[in-house]
Design an enzyme around this catalytic site. Structure first.
Site, PDB file in Angstrom:
ATOM      1  N   GLN A 170       0.954   6.354  11.737  1.00 13.02           N
ATOM      2  CA  GLN A 170       1.094   7.191  10.466  1.00 13.02           C
ATOM      3  C   GLN A 170       2.704   7.238  10.087  1.00 13.02           C
ATOM      4  O   GLN A 170       3.349   7.825  10.931  1.00 13.02           O
ATOM      5  CB  GLN A 170       0.369   8.452  10.248  1.00 13.02           C
ATOM      6  CG  GLN A 170      -1.262   8.185  10.154  1.00 13.02           C
ATOM      7  CD  GLN A 170      -1.883   9.469  10.300  1.00 13.02           C
ATOM      8  OE1 GLN A 170      -1.232  10.262  10.954  1.00 13.02           O
ATOM      9  NE2 GLN A 170      -3.157   9.743   9.443  1.00 13.02           N
ATOM     10  N   GLY A 171       3.084   7.004   9.107  1.00 12.54           N
ATOM     11  CA  GLY A 171       4.550   7.231   8.608  1.00 12.54           C
ATOM     12  C   GLY A 171       5.421   5.918   9.127  1.00 12.54           C
ATOM     13  O   GLY A 171       6.287   5.849   8.228  1.00 12.54           O
ATOM     14  N   ASP A 172       4.774   4.872   9.590  1.00 10.66           N
ATOM     15  CA  ASP A 172       5.736   3.652   9.840  1.00 10.66           C
ATOM     16  C   ASP A 172       5.080   2.503   9.057  1.00 10.66           C
ATOM     17  O   ASP A 172       5.909   1.413   8.899  1.00 10.66           O
ATOM     18  CB  ASP A 172       5.101   3.223  11.389  1.00 10.66           C
ATOM     19  CG  ASP A 172       5.799   4.130  12.440  1.00 10.66           C
ATOM     20  OD1 ASP A 172       6.932   4.552  12.227  1.00 10.66           O
ATOM     21  OD2 ASP A 172       5.197   4.241  13.547  1.00 10.66           O
ATOM     22  N   SER A 173       4.178   2.768   8.007  1.00 10.09           N
ATOM     23  CA  SER A 173       3.684   1.764   7.166  1.00 10.09           C
ATOM     24  C   SER A 173       5.013   1.124   6.215  1.00 10.09           C
ATOM     25  O   SER A 173       5.998   2.132   6.158  1.00 10.09           O
ATOM     26  CB  SER A 173       2.964   2.424   6.070  1.00 10.09           C
ATOM     27  OG  SER A 173       1.603   2.732   6.674  1.00 10.09           O
TER      28      SER A 173
ATOM     29  N   HIS B 229       0.760  -1.099  -0.044  1.00 11.87           N
ATOM     30  CA  HIS B 229      -0.080   0.059   0.007  1.00 11.87           C
ATOM     31  C   HIS B 229       0.820   1.137  -0.050  1.00 11.87           C
ATOM     32  O   HIS B 229       0.289   2.313  -0.246  1.00 11.87           O
ATOM     33  CB  HIS B 229      -0.983   0.007   1.117  1.00 11.87           C
ATOM     34  CG  HIS B 229      -0.435   0.367   2.491  1.00 11.87           C
ATOM     35  ND1 HIS B 229       0.101  -0.639   3.577  1.00 11.87           N
ATOM     36  CD2 HIS B 229      -0.137   1.699   3.051  1.00 11.87           C
ATOM     37  CE1 HIS B 229       0.195   0.220   4.625  1.00 11.87           C
ATOM     38  NE2 HIS B 229       0.393   1.360   4.317  1.00 11.87           N
TER      39      HIS B 229
ATOM     40  N   ASP C 249      -4.961  -7.207   2.266  1.00  8.58           N
ATOM     41  CA  ASP C 249      -4.286  -8.827   2.155  1.00  8.58           C
ATOM     42  C   ASP C 249      -3.251  -8.751   1.261  1.00  8.58           C
ATOM     43  O   ASP C 249      -3.126  -8.148   0.304  1.00  8.58           O
ATOM     44  CB  ASP C 249      -5.621  -9.801   1.897  1.00  8.58           C
ATOM     45  CG  ASP C 249      -5.343 -10.986   1.986  1.00  8.58           C
ATOM     46  OD1 ASP C 249      -4.480 -11.086   3.026  1.00  8.58           O
ATOM     47  OD2 ASP C 249      -6.191 -12.099   1.846  1.00  8.58           O
TER      48      ASP C 249
END
Length: 273
Positions: free
Chosen positions: A215-218, A77, A124
């Site tokens: 947020q930002g750790d994705s 994502h 997923d």
């Protein structure tokens, strides 16, 4: 986790994942595809030398983990809304993402490969491989990480790192953060996320909330015994009680990762004549 516009068709809603999701207790829990470290502490890149910052037009977008000198593993994502790798760079070797004078290495992204079964509906198979234009030079602050082969038991302590926001709706951190959380069995995690959760996902949090990715750790690493166990993926809010963070389970996408990486074995290599 880096938020983009995602349509949650199962729930009949859509939301901008760049912003925090606020909801009343009576409303259904909605996944927030964004990650940041909440309840953690400053750390040094030499303790997590696999950690990278993915930049888009020079701005931090997501985290990730170095697997080889020219390959990074992150979340699907983080890149699925991009038309291509242009303007994407990977920064390694620095604890602080804002100061260019600190020791760091920067490489452009040549190509990214998204898991063919990735679904935007619920994230997923949220895994991607980034092929770099060149190779990192390994040192104390830049090192690869191996892939976990199996999930640890329920309540096992694991660690997540990143530069994401340190509170829900807050601002991202200047300095790399680390926080310890505990593995939550999927059977228990389903009480929070019901049909959104799949067997390719792994949950981790703490009793009472207060510690989580945000947020930002994705795309960043969830690690156990110095191996990549999970990829920061999604969750409802950040560090909320009864809503653990959700990660792509590396043991469950490991075969695809290895096969795909092997097929790109020579990409990025420099031939000297």
């Amino acid at each position: 986790m880096s938020r983009t516009l995602v349509a949650f068709l199962l729930l009949g809603v859509s939301c901008s994942l760049a912003d925090p999701l606020y909801r009343n207790e009576e409303e259904p829990a909605l996944p927030q595809l964004d990650g940041r470290i909440v309840g953690g502490q400053d750390t040094n890149i030499t303790f997590y030398p696999h950690q990278i910052s993915m930049r888009y037009n020079g701005n931090h977008r997501c985290g990730g983990a170095i697997y080889e000198k020219n390959k990074v593993i992150s979340a699907a994502h983080c890149v699925n809304t991009l038309s291509g790798p242009g303007n994407l760079t990977i920064v390694a070797g620095s604890s602080n993402i804002w100061f260019p004078n600190t020791p760091q290495q920067v490489l452009a992204v040549r190509e990214f490969i998204i898991h063919p079964k990735y679904r935007t509906l619920n994230n997923d198979y949220d895994a991607a491989i980034l092929i770099l234009d060149g190779e990192f030079e390994y040192n104390d602050a830049v090192q690869p990480i191996t892939l976990a082969k199996e999930r640890p038991e329920h309540n096992t302590t694991v660690t997540v790192t990143g530069w994401g926001t340190t509170s829900e709706g807050g601002t991202i951190s200047d300095v790399l953060q680390e926080v310890e959380v505990n593995v939550v069995e999927n059977s228990e995690c389903k009480s929070a996320y019901s049909i959104m959760l799949t067997s390719r996902m792994l949950c981790a949090g703490v009793t009472g909330g207060g510690k989580d990715a945000c947020q930002g750790d994705s795309g960043g690493p969830l690690i156990y015994k110095n191996e990549l166990l999970g990829i920061v993926s999604w969750g409802t809010g950040c560090a909320r009680e009864k809503y653990p963070g959700v990660y792509c389970s590396v043991p469950d996408v490991r075969e695809w990762l290895l096969e795909t990486i092997d097929s790109y074995a020579d990409v990025g290599k420099i031939d000297f004549l």
